[in-house]
Design an enzyme around this catalytic site. Sequence first.
Site, short mmCIF file in Angstrom:
data_model
loop_
_atom_site.label_atom_id
_atom_site.label_comp_id
_atom_site.label_asym_id
_atom_site.label_seq_id
_atom_site.Cartn_x
_atom_site.Cartn_y
_atom_site.Cartn_z
N SER A 1 -1.49 -24.08 72.50
CA SER A 1 -0.90 -23.22 73.51
C SER A 1 -1.37 -23.63 74.91
O SER A 1 -1.10 -24.75 75.35
CB SER A 1 -1.22 -21.75 73.21
OG SER A 1 -0.44 -20.88 73.98
N ASP B 1 7.98 -18.93 66.69
CA ASP B 1 6.94 -18.66 67.68
C ASP B 1 7.47 -17.67 68.72
O ASP B 1 8.52 -17.91 69.33
CB ASP B 1 6.53 -19.97 68.35
CG ASP B 1 5.30 -19.85 69.21
OD1 ASP B 1 5.21 -18.90 70.00
OD2 ASP B 1 4.42 -20.74 69.11
N HIS C 1 2.88 -18.36 66.29
CA HIS C 1 1.94 -18.93 67.27
C HIS C 1 0.48 -18.82 66.83
O HIS C 1 -0.42 -19.14 67.60
CB HIS C 1 2.13 -18.20 68.61
CG HIS C 1 1.64 -18.95 69.81
ND1 HIS C 1 2.23 -20.11 70.27
CD2 HIS C 1 0.61 -18.71 70.68
CE1 HIS C 1 1.60 -20.53 71.36
NE2 HIS C 1 0.61 -19.71 71.62
#
Length: 288
Positions: free
Chosen positions: A153, A232, A266
């Site tokens: 991320s 995600d 995620h």
Amino acid sequence: MAGAASLELVSSIKCFNGFQKVYKHVSKELNCSMNFSLYEPVAANPNDKFHVLFYLSGLTCTEQNFIQKSSFQRFAGEQKLIVVGPDTSPRGCNLPGESDRWDFGASAGCYLDALVEPWSKHYRMYSYVTKELPALIKENFPTTGKFGIFGHSMGGHGAMVCGLRNPELFLSISAFAPICNPTQTEWGKDVALKNYLGEENKDKWNIYDSTELMKTYDGPERNILVDQGDDDEFLKTHLLPENLKAAAEANPKIQVNLRMQPGYNHSYFFISTFISDHIEHHAKILNA
């Protein structure tokens, strides 16, 4: 170990025939005390040296999330890699507004060098990751001097930015669900880049955007592995992997293997599913 007095061992736990450690030190770049994790394989011989892989965590994380949730140690032990994980921001600086948001300030250093006060005194995570921490690792641990970098991320963003801007330092790059094009997201434009770098310094924004960096990259050829879950929750608002892929396809010096993984979100469940592929990716390049 030269300079070892500056390091304080916080914890050391045996794990997959190696040791998962956490160290504390006073960072000159960040002007505060910082923790970093370090997995060290057991050496077969006293003179053994290991390649080093840096892992950069995402928003809201510390150095603990990756070492507790990803199960990377099994594969790092098999490949004989030291794996270093810095914290995600300076700590204990008590800056105004530092803890007001989950996506800015504490736990959200964005792996850049801030230009705007009060952030510019402490929020220098780019220089910490690319200068101070590698030097500290080389000085105090048995390394070959060959480094790779990956992350998740915000940390995937940081890994690609640090890797592309420092190809002589980081020989291998990969990312899980990276923030690929922050200059084109509301979070990047209105929160992170605006507040850390300043609107008056927009000419500096692109150097912390991996998609923009790929458009002008002219260093050694790079093969970058990117895994992205298609379920995600941040895919369309923060991540924009399609922009990264398009930039890479236009640059013959960069190959991005973007793997859209069906059904994954995620989380660290996603990371732990594909972590072995990333460790293998780095080991192959660093061993070449």
